[in-house]
Write an enzyme that holds these catalytic residues in place. Structure first.
Site, short mmCIF file in Angstrom:
data_model
loop_
_atom_site.label_atom_id
_atom_site.label_comp_id
_atom_site.label_asym_id
_atom_site.label_seq_id
_atom_site.Cartn_x
_atom_site.Cartn_y
_atom_site.Cartn_z
N HIS A 147 -96.30 65.90 23.48
CA HIS A 147 -95.82 65.35 24.75
C HIS A 147 -95.83 66.42 25.82
O HIS A 147 -95.53 67.58 25.58
CB HIS A 147 -94.41 64.75 24.61
CG HIS A 147 -93.44 65.65 23.91
ND1 HIS A 147 -93.43 65.81 22.55
CD2 HIS A 147 -92.45 66.42 24.39
CE1 HIS A 147 -92.48 66.65 22.22
NE2 HIS A 147 -91.86 67.05 23.32
N CYS A 151 -91.87 58.03 13.40
CA CYS A 151 -92.01 58.84 14.62
C CYS A 151 -91.45 58.03 15.78
O CYS A 151 -91.96 56.95 16.09
CB CYS A 151 -93.47 59.20 14.86
SG CYS A 151 -93.78 59.93 16.47
P1 5GP Z 1 -89.38 68.77 22.90
O1 5GP Z 1 -88.18 69.67 22.74
O2 5GP Z 1 -89.85 68.23 21.57
O3 5GP Z 1 -90.46 69.41 23.71
O4 5GP Z 1 -88.88 67.57 23.78
C1 5GP Z 1 -88.47 66.35 23.26
C2 5GP Z 1 -87.86 65.56 24.40
O5 5GP Z 1 -87.79 64.22 23.99
C3 5GP Z 1 -86.44 66.02 24.78
O6 5GP Z 1 -86.42 66.37 26.15
C4 5GP Z 1 -85.59 64.78 24.47
O7 5GP Z 1 -84.56 64.60 25.41
C5 5GP Z 1 -86.59 63.66 24.47
N1 5GP Z 1 -86.29 62.56 23.57
C6 5GP Z 1 -85.91 62.64 22.27
N2 5GP Z 1 -85.76 61.42 21.72
C7 5GP Z 1 -86.06 60.54 22.71
C8 5GP Z 1 -86.09 59.11 22.75
O8 5GP Z 1 -85.80 58.40 21.78
N3 5GP Z 1 -86.43 58.53 23.94
C9 5GP Z 1 -86.76 59.28 25.04
N4 5GP Z 1 -87.07 58.62 26.15
N5 5GP Z 1 -86.75 60.63 25.03
C10 5GP Z 1 -86.40 61.25 23.88
ZN ZN Z 2 -95.99 59.65 16.75
#
Ligand code: 5GP
Ligand code: ZN
Length: 109
Positions: free
Chosen positions: A97, A3
């Site tokens: 998140h 993860c």
């Molecule tokens: P979700 O679509 O799951 O709600 O949002 C995931 C968010 O995590 C996206 O906005 C993406 O840009 C961000 N994200 C994905 N991988 C990483 C990472 O390795 N580091 C950081 N800082 N953000 C990430």
């Molecule tokens: Zn996790």
């Protein structure tokens, strides 16, 4: 478990961390969708809002209060908090998140 957000929690992957305590960490989104785009997460691996349990209610409150604290410290006059749940809900990373977005008018899709 592979993860990426757990790796950020454990400092095994880099991130621009803006806040941290014993239960919560907040860092900049790597692909920001607004001038301010932070992610606030529990350090504990919880897959999604669909996986929280009654004992997580204090933690969830603290996540919201962390968003408020960060917003106040940055003098954000308006912001949007988003939690995507499940693939159809736009969730890509399977570690709960809270998105904190600010700095431009943000419309609901
Ligand atoms: P979700 O679509 O799951 O709600 O949002 C995931 C968010 O995590 C996206 O906005 C993406 O840009 C961000 N994200 C994905 N991988 C990483 C990472 O390795 N580091 C950081 N800082 N953000 C990430
Ligand atoms: Zn996790």
């Amino acid at each position: 478990m592979d993860c990426i957000f757990c790796k950020i929690v454990n400092k095994q992957a880099p991130a621009d961390i803006v806040y941290e305590n014993d239960k919560i960490i907040a860092f900049k989104d790597v692909n920001p969708k607004a001038p301010v785009h932070l992610l606030i997460i529990p350090k504990k691996h919880i897959l999604s809002i669909d996986h929280i349990e009654i004992q997580d209610k204090t933690l969830m409150g603290e996540i919201i209060l962390t968003a408020q604290k960060i917003a106040r410290e940055r003098n954000l006059t308006g912001y949007r908090l988003v939690i995507n749940v499940g693939r159809e809900g736009g969730q890509v990373i399977d570690h709960l998140h809270l998105h904190l977005l600010s700095g431009k008018p943000i419309k609901l899709p």
